[in-house]
Design an enzyme around this catalytic site. Structure first.
Site, PDB file in Angstrom:
ATOM      1  N   ARG A 100      64.041  95.194  93.720  1.00 48.47           N
ATOM      2  CA  ARG A 100      62.710  95.446  94.893  1.00 48.47           C
ATOM      3  C   ARG A 100      61.496  94.918  93.671  1.00 48.47           C
ATOM      4  NH1 ARG A 100      64.691  93.786  98.646  1.00 48.47           N
ATOM      5  NH2 ARG A 100      64.465  94.290 101.128  1.00 48.47           N
ATOM      6  N   ASP A 146      63.136  87.766  89.529  1.00 46.39           N
ATOM      7  CA  ASP A 146      63.530  86.816  91.167  1.00 46.39           C
ATOM      8  C   ASP A 146      62.419  87.144  92.677  1.00 46.39           C
ATOM      9  OD1 ASP A 146      64.575  84.454  93.279  1.00 46.39           O
ATOM     10  OD2 ASP A 146      65.168  87.196  93.490  1.00 46.39           O
ATOM     11  N   GLU A 163      53.900  91.157  96.983  1.00 51.60           N
ATOM     12  CA  GLU A 163      54.552  89.988  97.514  1.00 51.60           C
ATOM     13  C   GLU A 163      53.660  89.653  98.582  1.00 51.60           C
ATOM     14  OE1 GLU A 163      58.996  89.128  97.183  1.00 51.60           O
ATOM     15  OE2 GLU A 163      58.992  89.637  95.067  1.00 51.60           O
ATOM     16  N   HIS A 200      62.024  84.962  94.811  1.00 58.46           N
ATOM     17  CA  HIS A 200      62.960  86.134  95.059  1.00 58.46           C
ATOM     18  C   HIS A 200      63.187  85.535  96.724  1.00 58.46           C
ATOM     19  CE1 HIS A 200      62.334  90.058  98.012  1.00 58.46           C
ATOM     20  NE2 HIS A 200      63.183  89.357  98.048  1.00 58.46           N
ATOM     21  N   GLY A 236      68.736  85.908  97.156  1.00 59.44           N
ATOM     22  CA  GLY A 236      69.824  85.752  97.745  1.00 59.44           C
ATOM     23  C   GLY A 236      69.480  84.651  99.491  1.00 59.44           C
TER      24      GLY A 236
END
Length: 407
Positions: free
Chosen positions: A225, A247, A252, A269, A272
């Site tokens: 995070r 990332d 954000e 981000h 995943g």
């Protein structure tokens, strides 16, 4: 386009009259949930209390805070987040109002582990060191961290694990003190949840004190995070580090471009964001919702187009570094970095939208098992290693004809 069977499922759902409000970027959400109710799929920013006034199910991603401000006075009985984390969910509030909740822990773990593997190989290439010469510090050994450990071990790295909650639970000496890990690790990879209070807080864990304890010139990877790093403090000390891979970012989607400039490798981000991970996430929350409303799960994820997709074949027979080239062929982290840095050219008032659009329109990315690596007989060791990274492999003899390659 829904199939006739899905249209039939949808008609039955209309009779049930459960309104489902869903973030439209949840992968296959309309296909999966059509049998559970009437679906209203909207952008995350359009999920409001007014829209939820007569809804029974709310489906979100990590970008939507779910709390009293959103749900008070609505008819929502079940909330699900197609994400591994829950820091955007007021779970205590949901318990108090007897609202069902589910999320998707582990759904994107393989995707993130593959991203970190790509990052580690880039770090090795940029630093001129082989993976077996590196020690990897893994901060947080849960679903993601444990997978990163397996892949790094396959690459020949020594892994140093730090996870205070697990150490307290198990008493195992496999988990090392944080200071020891930071002192020894050549690469530190963060895989912790965002925890703001309690005995093991992680919010702003990475600040000047943390960095000062890291090995001089060590690399840092953050895929957890953004707020795990205190960006203002980090900026003052990060020059003592080597390669920085980010990332995730604080605040954000309104990220600091100054922080982005500090990173050697940066992505919006998306660690995943494999299609496999998205599909697993949707399946997990769909089945939880079906169980909550005592309905039989009609959507079968094993019959998805992704599950039936033919493997892409990569020819590595002439490669001097099949592992690096194989991983890069399956997932190019540097291509994502290049695309992200186009944000520099956007006006400041457009940068938030640019970041959101990169995530919303992220190209199709498949996980490693969707690729078959073709290698020569002299690459049997590398073939074994690639198999440990979850690739399919085939070793061919010099006089064998190479099969036609998928484009």
């Amino acid at each position: 386009m829904l199939t006739p069977n899905q249209q039939s499922r949808g008609r039955r759902a209309d009779d049930d009259a459960i309104k489902i409000v869903a973030d439209k970027l949840i992968y296959k959400v309309e296909e999966a949930f059509v049998d559970l109710g009437r679906i209203t799929a909207v952008p995350s920013g359009k999920i409001t209390k007014e829209l939820l006034s007569d809804a029974g199910i709310l489906l979100v991603r990590s970008v939507t805070p779910v709390n009293a401000a959103l749900l008070d006075g609505t008819g929502v009985r079940f909330v699900a987040s197609a994400s591994i984390g829950v820091d955007h969910i007021d779970t205590e509030y949901l318990r108090e109002r007897c609202t069902g909740f589910a999320h998707a822990p582990g759904s994107s773990a393989d995707s993130v582990a593959e991203y970190v593997t790509a990052a580690m190989l880039e770090i090795c290439a940029k630093s001129g060191r082989a993976p077996k010469e590196m020690k990897l510090g893994i901060i947080g050994a849960g679903n993601v961290g444990s997978r990163v450990c397996r892949m790094a071990t396959a690459l020949g790295m020594e892994c140093l694990l730090n996870d205070p909650p697990k150490q307290e639970l198990t008493g195992s000496d496999i988990y090392r003190p944080l200071d020891e890990v930071l002192e020894q690790a050549d690469i530190v990879s963060l895989h912790v949840p965002l925890v703001e209070s309690g005995p093991n807080p992680t919010c702003h864990m990475v600040a000047s004190d943390f960095v000062s304890k890291m090995k001089q010139g060590a690399a840092l990877i953050n895929t957890s995070r953004g707020s795990v790093i205190d960006e203002e403090s980090f900026k003052t000390v990060c020059s003592r580090l080597g390669i920085i891979v980010l990332d995730v970012f604080e605040k954000e989607p309104d990220i600091s471009v100054d922080t982005l400039r500090l990173a050697d490798i940066a992505t919006p981000h998306i660690a995943g964001y494999s299609l496999d991970g998205k599909l697993r996430g949707t399946d997990m929350v769909y089945r939880s919702a079906a169980a909550f409303f005592f309905k039989e799960a009609a959507w079968d994820v094993s019959k998805s187009d992704l599950s039936r997709q033919k493997n892409t074949v990569i020819d590595l027979t002439a490669s001097k570094d099949p592992v690096y080239d194989g991983v890069k062929s399956a997932y190019s982290i540097m291509a994502d970095d290049e695309q992200f840095r186009m944000i520099y050219a956007a006006p400041k008032e457009e940068q938030t939208k640019f970041f959101e659009n990169l995530r919303a329109n992220y190209p199709k990315r498949l996980e490693f098992p969707h690729f078959t690596m073709m290698l020569g007989e002299h690459h049997r060791k590398e073939a074994n290693l690639l198999r440990e990274l979850r690739f399919e492999t085939k070793v061919i003899k010099a006089d064998d004809a190479l099969p036609s390659l998928d484009k």
